[in-house]
Design a protein around this motif. Sequence first.
Motif, PDB file in Angstrom:
ATOM      1  N   SER A 121      -9.699 -62.597 -40.077  1.00 22.10           N
ATOM      2  CA  SER A 121      -9.201 -62.013 -41.320  1.00 22.10           C
ATOM      3  C   SER A 121      -8.912 -63.026 -42.415  1.00 22.10           C
ATOM      4  CB  SER A 121      -7.917 -61.229 -41.031  1.00 22.10           C
ATOM      5  OG  SER A 121      -6.882 -62.113 -40.596  1.00 22.10           O
ATOM      6  N   LYS A 122      -8.972 -64.327 -42.086  1.00 26.18           N
ATOM      7  CA  LYS A 122      -8.632 -65.411 -43.018  1.00 26.18           C
ATOM      8  C   LYS A 122      -7.165 -65.343 -43.440  1.00 26.18           C
ATOM      9  CE  LYS A 122     -13.007 -66.313 -42.878  1.00 26.18           C
ATOM     10  NZ  LYS A 122     -13.502 -67.371 -41.967  1.00 26.18           N
ATOM     11  N   SER A 123      -6.339 -64.747 -42.620  1.00 26.45           N
ATOM     12  CA  SER A 123      -4.917 -64.610 -42.919  1.00 26.45           C
ATOM     13  C   SER A 123      -4.136 -65.756 -42.286  1.00 26.45           C
ATOM     14  CB  SER A 123      -4.391 -63.275 -42.386  1.00 26.45           C
ATOM     15  OG  SER A 123      -2.981 -63.207 -42.475  1.00 26.45           O
ATOM     16  N   THR A 124      -2.952 -66.011 -42.837  1.00 28.39           N
ATOM     17  CA  THR A 124      -2.064 -67.023 -42.261  1.00 28.39           C
ATOM     18  C   THR A 124      -0.818 -66.388 -41.652  1.00 28.39           C
ATOM     19  OG1 THR A 124      -0.957 -67.329 -44.403  1.00 28.39           O
ATOM     20  CG2 THR A 124      -2.825 -68.774 -43.910  1.00 28.39           C
TER      21      THR A 124
ATOM     22  N   LYS B  62      -0.949 -66.155 -27.818  1.00 30.08           N
ATOM     23  CA  LYS B  62      -1.099 -66.853 -29.093  1.00 30.08           C
ATOM     24  C   LYS B  62      -2.568 -66.933 -29.483  1.00 30.08           C
ATOM     25  CE  LYS B  62       0.902 -70.800 -29.624  1.00 30.08           C
ATOM     26  NZ  LYS B  62       1.421 -72.164 -29.281  1.00 30.08           N
ATOM     27  N   GLY B  63      -3.426 -67.079 -28.489  1.00 27.60           N
ATOM     28  CA  GLY B  63      -4.853 -67.165 -28.763  1.00 27.60           C
ATOM     29  C   GLY B  63      -5.402 -65.898 -29.392  1.00 27.60           C
ATOM     30  N   LEU B  64      -4.859 -64.754 -28.976  1.00 26.29           N
ATOM     31  CA  LEU B  64      -5.287 -63.487 -29.566  1.00 26.29           C
ATOM     32  C   LEU B  64      -4.914 -63.438 -31.046  1.00 26.29           C
ATOM     33  CD1 LEU B  64      -6.469 -60.631 -29.143  1.00 26.29           C
ATOM     34  CD2 LEU B  64      -4.163 -59.879 -28.528  1.00 26.29           C
ATOM     35  N   ALA B  65      -3.712 -63.897 -31.358  1.00 29.74           N
ATOM     36  CA  ALA B  65      -3.285 -63.939 -32.760  1.00 29.74           C
ATOM     37  C   ALA B  65      -4.157 -64.892 -33.571  1.00 29.74           C
ATOM     38  CB  ALA B  65      -1.817 -64.351 -32.839  1.00 29.74           C
ATOM     39  N   GLU B  66      -4.480 -66.031 -32.970  1.00 24.82           N
ATOM     40  CA  GLU B  66      -5.315 -67.003 -33.674  1.00 24.82           C
ATOM     41  C   GLU B  66      -6.698 -66.428 -33.971  1.00 24.82           C
ATOM     42  OE1 GLU B  66      -6.686 -70.298 -35.597  1.00 24.82           O
ATOM     43  OE2 GLU B  66      -4.616 -69.704 -35.090  1.00 24.82           O
ATOM     44  N   ARG B  67      -7.229 -65.642 -33.049  1.00 24.69           N
ATOM     45  CA  ARG B  67      -8.542 -65.041 -33.309  1.00 24.69           C
ATOM     46  C   ARG B  67      -8.462 -64.052 -34.469  1.00 24.69           C
ATOM     47  NH1 ARG B  67     -12.750 -61.629 -29.396  1.00 24.69           N
ATOM     48  NH2 ARG B  67     -14.521 -61.934 -30.816  1.00 24.69           N
TER      49      ARG B  67
ATOM     50  N   GLY C  57       2.088 -62.328 -35.681  1.00 28.35           N
ATOM     51  CA  GLY C  57       2.798 -61.211 -35.062  1.00 28.35           C
ATOM     52  C   GLY C  57       2.471 -59.868 -35.679  1.00 28.35           C
ATOM     53  N   SER C  58       3.498 -59.039 -35.824  1.00 27.22           N
ATOM     54  CA  SER C  58       3.317 -57.682 -36.350  1.00 27.22           C
ATOM     55  C   SER C  58       2.772 -57.688 -37.776  1.00 27.22           C
ATOM     56  CB  SER C  58       4.645 -56.928 -36.314  1.00 27.22           C
ATOM     57  OG  SER C  58       5.062 -56.702 -34.983  1.00 27.22           O
ATOM     58  N   GLU C  59       3.203 -58.669 -38.587  1.00 19.57           N
ATOM     59  CA  GLU C  59       2.710 -58.752 -39.962  1.00 19.57           C
ATOM     60  C   GLU C  59       1.208 -59.012 -39.987  1.00 19.57           C
ATOM     61  OE1 GLU C  59       4.987 -61.749 -41.884  1.00 19.57           O
ATOM     62  OE2 GLU C  59       6.737 -60.449 -42.199  1.00 19.57           O
ATOM     63  N   LEU C  60       0.743 -59.813 -39.058  1.00 20.35           N
ATOM     64  CA  LEU C  60      -0.689 -60.089 -38.962  1.00 20.35           C
ATOM     65  C   LEU C  60      -1.450 -58.824 -38.583  1.00 20.35           C
ATOM     66  CD1 LEU C  60      -3.148 -62.012 -38.823  1.00 20.35           C
ATOM     67  CD2 LEU C  60      -2.482 -62.541 -36.472  1.00 20.35           C
ATOM     68  N   VAL C  61      -0.924 -58.087 -37.621  1.00 18.53           N
ATOM     69  CA  VAL C  61      -1.571 -56.840 -37.200  1.00 18.53           C
ATOM     70  C   VAL C  61      -1.607 -55.853 -38.358  1.00 18.53           C
ATOM     71  CG1 VAL C  61      -1.471 -54.883 -35.617  1.00 18.53           C
ATOM     72  CG2 VAL C  61      -0.896 -57.191 -34.798  1.00 18.53           C
ATOM     73  N   ASP C  62      -0.495 -55.731 -39.072  1.00 18.25           N
ATOM     74  CA  ASP C  62      -0.449 -54.802 -40.213  1.00 18.25           C
ATOM     75  C   ASP C  62      -1.474 -55.199 -41.274  1.00 18.25           C
ATOM     76  OD1 ASP C  62       1.523 -53.207 -39.157  1.00 18.25           O
ATOM     77  OD2 ASP C  62       3.172 -54.312 -40.112  1.00 18.25           O
ATOM     78  N   PHE C  63      -1.600 -56.489 -41.524  1.00 15.83           N
ATOM     79  CA  PHE C  63      -2.568 -56.946 -42.519  1.00 15.83           C
ATOM     80  C   PHE C  63      -3.990 -56.606 -42.093  1.00 15.83           C
ATOM     81  CE2 PHE C  63      -5.577 -60.190 -43.977  1.00 15.83           C
ATOM     82  CZ  PHE C  63      -5.430 -60.091 -45.353  1.00 15.83           C
ATOM     83  N   CYS C  64      -4.284 -56.821 -40.813  1.00 12.32           N
ATOM     84  CA  CYS C  64      -5.650 -56.616 -40.317  1.00 12.32           C
ATOM     85  C   CYS C  64      -6.022 -55.144 -40.180  1.00 12.32           C
ATOM     86  CB  CYS C  64      -5.822 -57.300 -38.969  1.00 12.32           C
ATOM     87  SG  CYS C  64      -5.775 -59.108 -39.017  1.00 12.32           S
TER      88      CYS C  64
END
Length: 274
Positions: free
Chosen positions: A181-184, A171-176, A187-194
Amino acid sequence: MATARHPMWAPANVEAVCRVLASTEWPGLTGSEIGKLLAMLGIEDVSPTATKRERLWAALMTKQQANQASNCIIRFITEAMAPGRFVHDAARFDALKDAINEPLSLMALRVNEQGRLARAAGASTLDEVAKLAGRLRKELNRRGVHPEVVKYCEEEILRKSLFHAVFEATKGLAERLRQMSKSTLDGSELVDFCFSTKNPPPVVRINNFVTETETSEHKGFANLLKGTFGTFRNPPAHTPRAAAGWTISEPDALDLFSTLSFMHRRLDGATVTV
């Protein structure tokens, strides 16, 4: 000269020691090793068909009760931890020593580098046991695990809750990534956005993202992130710890922490375009 008689150990402490020595996973003793040690020390193997832990506990408790002293337990540990048995497997000696020192610390004892019992600072709570043993933290330090990994699972590591430590560290990796990226998203959606390459440059890139090799590395890193979230975060998020099917061993957890360290180090040098 008569051998000094040592006070009897509480059944719970004997059980805790046997749980370590007779662990079904590495570095625990095998069934044949237990049998040989019992025979060599003249301790009757009263339950030879029981599980390893129950077999060892029954043998040591029966002998201790007969002698009204814990000498037999001390002798067994000393013989089991004799360095000569680990000449070709020093890692097993270190792992077994660190593991058994946890329950021994409740009696102000420890196994030293010579494989013998010695006095140690005592512990009265499970938290103190974990602090005194410090096996996980010691290994994490040896591996040079990135501070961002430990940052999110300090308490879980201290308590040796591997299930939750893995969950929180991932979870900490996702939070970083969200902070970068200033994204909310998650998971996979976060990775795709970044890391999406549809509209260059990506929001987060780990290299110059110019050559074909750099683009391939960028995409591979994104897939590594997705795989990590899918493997180590999603199952704990949706599965109770006691539920069948999702467990993690200490070696696997340590390997994951090393993998997370690699990813955090790559993010250390990443370029962010928000």
